[in-house]
Design a protein around this motif. Structure first.
Motif, PDB file in Angstrom:
ATOM      1  N   ALA A 135       0.833  -1.208   0.000  1.00  0.00           N
ATOM      2  CA  ALA A 135       0.000   0.000   0.000  1.00  0.00           C
ATOM      3  C   ALA A 135       0.861   1.249   0.000  1.00  0.00           C
ATOM      4  CB  ALA A 135      -0.939  -0.014   1.197  1.00  0.00           C
ATOM      5  N   ALA A 136       1.905   1.256   0.809  1.00  0.00           N
ATOM      6  CA  ALA A 136       2.779   2.425   0.892  1.00  0.00           C
ATOM      7  C   ALA A 136       3.557   2.623  -0.411  1.00  0.00           C
ATOM      8  CB  ALA A 136       3.741   2.277   2.071  1.00  0.00           C
ATOM      9  N   LEU A 137       4.052   1.532  -0.976  1.00  0.00           N
ATOM     10  CA  LEU A 137       4.826   1.635  -2.218  1.00  0.00           C
ATOM     11  C   LEU A 137       3.939   2.040  -3.386  1.00  0.00           C
ATOM     12  CD1 LEU A 137       7.083  -1.489  -1.671  1.00  0.00           C
ATOM     13  CD2 LEU A 137       7.863   0.887  -1.780  1.00  0.00           C
ATOM     14  N   GLN A 138       2.714   1.530  -3.431  1.00  0.00           N
ATOM     15  CA  GLN A 138       1.785   1.960  -4.478  1.00  0.00           C
ATOM     16  C   GLN A 138       1.462   3.443  -4.337  1.00  0.00           C
ATOM     17  OE1 GLN A 138      -2.490   1.030  -4.368  1.00  0.00           O
ATOM     18  NE2 GLN A 138      -2.237   0.005  -6.356  1.00  0.00           N
ATOM     19  N   ALA A 139       1.222   3.893  -3.110  1.00  0.00           N
ATOM     20  CA  ALA A 139       0.924   5.308  -2.880  1.00  0.00           C
ATOM     21  C   ALA A 139       2.097   6.199  -3.284  1.00  0.00           C
ATOM     22  CB  ALA A 139       0.582   5.527  -1.409  1.00  0.00           C
ATOM     23  N   ALA A 140       3.314   5.661  -3.156  1.00  0.00           N
ATOM     24  CA  ALA A 140       4.504   6.428  -3.538  1.00  0.00           C
ATOM     25  C   ALA A 140       4.701   6.485  -5.046  1.00  0.00           C
ATOM     26  CB  ALA A 140       5.738   5.824  -2.876  1.00  0.00           C
ATOM     27  N   GLY A 141       4.059   5.540  -5.780  1.00  0.00           N
ATOM     28  CA  GLY A 141       4.148   5.599  -7.234  1.00  0.00           C
ATOM     29  C   GLY A 141       4.490   4.310  -7.946  1.00  0.00           C
ATOM     30  N   ALA A 142       4.615   3.196  -7.233  1.00  0.00           N
ATOM     31  CA  ALA A 142       4.900   1.913  -7.888  1.00  0.00           C
ATOM     32  C   ALA A 142       3.702   1.470  -8.717  1.00  0.00           C
ATOM     33  CB  ALA A 142       5.230   0.845  -6.855  1.00  0.00           C
ATOM     34  N   LEU A 143       3.964   1.020  -9.960  1.00  0.00           N
ATOM     35  CA  LEU A 143       2.888   0.561 -10.842  1.00  0.00           C
ATOM     36  C   LEU A 143       2.365  -0.807 -10.435  1.00  0.00           C
ATOM     37  CD1 LEU A 143       1.253   1.033 -13.490  1.00  0.00           C
ATOM     38  CD2 LEU A 143       3.077  -0.212 -14.675  1.00  0.00           C
ATOM     39  N   GLY A 144       3.240  -1.644  -9.893  1.00  0.00           N
ATOM     40  CA  GLY A 144       2.884  -3.005  -9.515  1.00  0.00           C
ATOM     41  C   GLY A 144       4.075  -3.618  -8.827  1.00  0.00           C
ATOM     42  N   PHE A 145       4.096  -4.965  -8.748  1.00  0.00           N
ATOM     43  CA  PHE A 145       5.087  -5.634  -7.915  1.00  0.00           C
ATOM     44  C   PHE A 145       5.669  -6.842  -8.640  1.00  0.00           C
ATOM     45  CE2 PHE A 145       2.106  -3.292  -5.388  1.00  0.00           C
ATOM     46  CZ  PHE A 145       2.949  -2.558  -4.555  1.00  0.00           C
ATOM     47  N   ALA A 166      -4.330  -7.775  -4.595  1.00  0.00           N
ATOM     48  CA  ALA A 166      -5.726  -7.797  -5.052  1.00  0.00           C
ATOM     49  C   ALA A 166      -6.529  -6.678  -4.394  1.00  0.00           C
ATOM     50  CB  ALA A 166      -6.355  -9.151  -4.756  1.00  0.00           C
ATOM     51  N   LYS A 167      -6.306  -6.440  -3.103  1.00  0.00           N
ATOM     52  CA  LYS A 167      -7.014  -5.363  -2.402  1.00  0.00           C
ATOM     53  C   LYS A 167      -6.669  -3.989  -2.978  1.00  0.00           C
ATOM     54  CE  LYS A 167      -7.307  -7.840   2.012  1.00  0.00           C
ATOM     55  NZ  LYS A 167      -6.786  -7.914   3.407  1.00  0.00           N
ATOM     56  N   LEU A 168      -5.437  -3.864  -3.500  1.00  0.00           N
ATOM     57  CA  LEU A 168      -4.974  -2.590  -4.045  1.00  0.00           C
ATOM     58  C   LEU A 168      -5.226  -2.468  -5.546  1.00  0.00           C
ATOM     59  CD1 LEU A 168      -1.521  -2.544  -2.206  1.00  0.00           C
ATOM     60  CD2 LEU A 168      -3.531  -1.166  -1.615  1.00  0.00           C
ATOM     61  N   HIS A 169      -5.775  -3.521  -6.155  1.00  0.00           N
ATOM     62  CA  HIS A 169      -5.960  -3.574  -7.617  1.00  0.00           C
ATOM     63  C   HIS A 169      -4.622  -3.347  -8.330  1.00  0.00           C
ATOM     64  CE1 HIS A 169     -10.271  -3.690  -6.925  1.00  0.00           C
ATOM     65  NE2 HIS A 169     -10.144  -2.635  -6.152  1.00  0.00           N
ATOM     66  N   ALA A 170      -3.566  -3.935  -7.778  1.00  0.00           N
ATOM     67  CA  ALA A 170      -2.219  -3.815  -8.337  1.00  0.00           C
ATOM     68  C   ALA A 170      -1.800  -5.147  -8.937  1.00  0.00           C
ATOM     69  CB  ALA A 170      -1.232  -3.415  -7.249  1.00  0.00           C
ATOM     70  N   PRO A 171      -1.059  -5.141 -10.034  1.00  0.00           N
ATOM     71  CA  PRO A 171      -0.633  -6.405 -10.646  1.00  0.00           C
ATOM     72  C   PRO A 171       0.542  -7.045  -9.925  1.00  0.00           C
ATOM     73  CG  PRO A 171       0.183  -4.553 -11.934  1.00  0.00           C
ATOM     74  CD  PRO A 171      -0.689  -3.969 -10.856  1.00  0.00           C
ATOM     75  N   VAL A 222      -6.406 -11.658  -8.007  1.00  0.00           N
ATOM     76  CA  VAL A 222      -5.397 -10.652  -8.352  1.00  0.00           C
ATOM     77  C   VAL A 222      -5.161 -10.633  -9.865  1.00  0.00           C
ATOM     78  CG1 VAL A 222      -3.360 -12.171  -8.229  1.00  0.00           C
ATOM     79  CG2 VAL A 222      -3.147  -9.758  -7.591  1.00  0.00           C
ATOM     80  N   HIS A 223      -4.735  -9.469 -10.385  1.00  0.00           N
ATOM     81  CA  HIS A 223      -4.216  -9.420 -11.759  1.00  0.00           C
ATOM     82  C   HIS A 223      -2.820 -10.020 -11.725  1.00  0.00           C
ATOM     83  CE1 HIS A 223      -2.525  -6.859 -15.326  1.00  0.00           C
ATOM     84  NE2 HIS A 223      -2.550  -8.144 -15.593  1.00  0.00           N
ATOM     85  N   TYR A 224      -2.697 -11.201 -12.283  1.00  0.00           N
ATOM     86  CA  TYR A 224      -1.437 -11.934 -12.308  1.00  0.00           C
ATOM     87  C   TYR A 224      -0.871 -11.859 -13.716  1.00  0.00           C
ATOM     88  CZ  TYR A 224       1.806 -15.907 -12.173  1.00  0.00           C
ATOM     89  OH  TYR A 224       2.919 -16.702 -12.274  1.00  0.00           O
ATOM     90  N   HIS A 225       0.363 -11.364 -13.835  1.00  0.00           N
ATOM     91  CA  HIS A 225       1.001 -11.221 -15.147  1.00  0.00           C
ATOM     92  C   HIS A 225       2.229 -12.123 -15.204  1.00  0.00           C
ATOM     93  CE1 HIS A 225       2.223  -9.289 -18.891  1.00  0.00           C
ATOM     94  NE2 HIS A 225       3.451  -9.227 -18.396  1.00  0.00           N
TER      95      HIS A 225
END
Length: 421
Positions: A135-145, A166-171, A222-225
């Protein structure tokens, strides 16, 4: 800026002029007149397409600037026609906290003439089983993980990461590799490995971990890539998962689409990459998977190394090749000119679909859309020569190939990021 006589190839194909105001396309029409102090580009004889998008590059900064920097990597991407790229996090220090991520994001902006986005790692220091504060890294600007380069070995760690993402809608962007099955392998396990007396990497190194991840992705939503898919088994697993409604996307690299193990000319580390060049049957399955949409997009996995690291034998040299400056030309020459794919299909898989799947700007040429455009000469053949490259890395199996598809201009957010001299 005004682009005259543009042969536009996007969702449709037509001739028009394109006017750019600030960072957006302000008008598309016939016989548009230049405004005062407006730069005019004559695109006669070229094609104008949406800026290419690459969701998988390694720019090596910080920590490994002898291989590449953000400045040289972004310049190389612009030279290849890319207006947006996403950089991986296998750096030193690993950007696994807000304090280490923020300076990297700032440098991505200041040192690049194109849009450079950033993945943060899934776990601290890549190799641990401790999931980062997503959550913190996404808020700072990370597109995904992504832990690209090593893969997440522990199933529970990946499950926890997927739940958070999945909770953050991040890939979750996965390097798929079961390290316990590698056994020191450096090349595909097959007849070429036997001929060269080199330790092989079996297909199941990839597909067994992919099967695990797809089950976890189904459970979490989750969006899994899936990164750099290389095997027939993996294509089959992804195809079946999509039929079941799993939220999975997948990429394939240009080298896996264009080469297989039979193209390896002896113990030449320019052909050493991870995952390795697989069998002819795997290669054909990747082409089929890209054609039918099982594999969504093409991503370069641009991986520059020093000359010393790519010298010697498969056993000792580093995994990886560069791709930013050769991807479009090699793919256009070998897939489009051979009529295996259409130009529109190639552009979709190198621009439109990556934009849609990762919710990125671009991918289309539309009024009020971002002025991210690539102008290409498809007619003039040339020979791939690393002396022409902007990347520090010269590690490529395509050196010396004669190709078509030369970048004339790369325009990112309304500004010229590359212009052929």
């Amino acid at each position: 800026m005004l682009i005259k006589h543009a042969h536009i190839v996007s969702d449709t194909e037509y001739m028009a002029d394109i006017q750019i105001t600030d960072h957006i396309i302000s008008a598309i029409g016939q016989s548009l007149a230049p405004r005062d102090h407006e730069q005019v580009i004559d695109a006669t004889g070229a094609i104008v397409m949406p800026g290419l998008i690459d969701v998988h590059v390694h720019f090596r900064e910080p920590g490994f600037t002898d291989k590449e920097t953000i400045k040289t990597g972004a310049a190389a991407a612009a030279h290849g026609g890319f207006t947006t790229v996403v950089a991986m996090s296998n750096l030193k220090p690993v950007p696994d906290t807000v304090e280490t991520l923020k300076p990297l994001l700032e440098k991505n902006q200041t040192d690049a003439k194109i849009t450079v986005l950033q993945f943060a790692p899934i776990t601290h220091d890549l190799h641990s089983d401790q999931v980062v504060d997503m959550a913190a890294l996404q808020a700072a600007g990370a597109l995904g993980f992504s832990n690209d380069g090593v893969g997440v070995q522990d199933a529970d760690t990946m499950y926890q990461a997927m739940q958070q993402a999945a909770k953050l809608h991040a890939p979750i962007v996965a390097h798929i590799e079961d390290a316990s099955l590698m056994h020191g392998g450096v090349i595909n396990a097959g007849p070429v490995a036997k001929k060269l007396n080199l330790p092989g990497i079996i297909n199941q190194t990839e597909s067994s971990q992919l099967a695990r991840d797809l089950e976890l992705a189904a459970a979490t939503g989750v969006h899994y890539h899936a990164c750099h898919v290389s095997t027939r088994q993996s294509v089959d697993l992804i195809r079946e998962a999509k039929k079941r409604g799993v939220n999975v996307t997948a990429e394939v690299s240009p080298h896996h689409l264009l080469l297989d193990e039979n193209n390896i000319p002896g113990d030449n580390p320019m052909f050493k990459m991870n995952p390795p060049l697989r069998s002819r049957a795997d290669h054909l399955a990747l082409l089929e998977g890209l054609q039918d949409g099982t594999l969504d997009m093409i991503a370069t996995d641009h991986a520059p190394h020093t000359a010393a690291e790519k010298t010697g034998s498969f056993k000792t040299a580093a995994f990886g090749i560069v791709g930013s400056e050769t991807a479009f030309s090699t793919l256009y020459t070998k897939l489009v000119k051979s009529k295996m794919f259409t130009l529109k299909q190639l552009i979709a898989r190198m621009s439109t679909i990556p934009a849609e799947k990762f919710d990125l700007p671009g991918g289309h040429i539309t009024v009020s859309g971002p002025a991210d455009l690539t102008i290409m000469d498809l007619d003039t053949p040339y020979t791939i020569d690393p002396a022409d490259w902007f990347s520090k890395g010269k590690n490529s199996p395509f050196i010396g190939d004669k190709v078509n598809g030369q970048t004339l201009y790369t325009i990112s957010q309304g500004q010229i990021a590359y212009a052929r001299a």
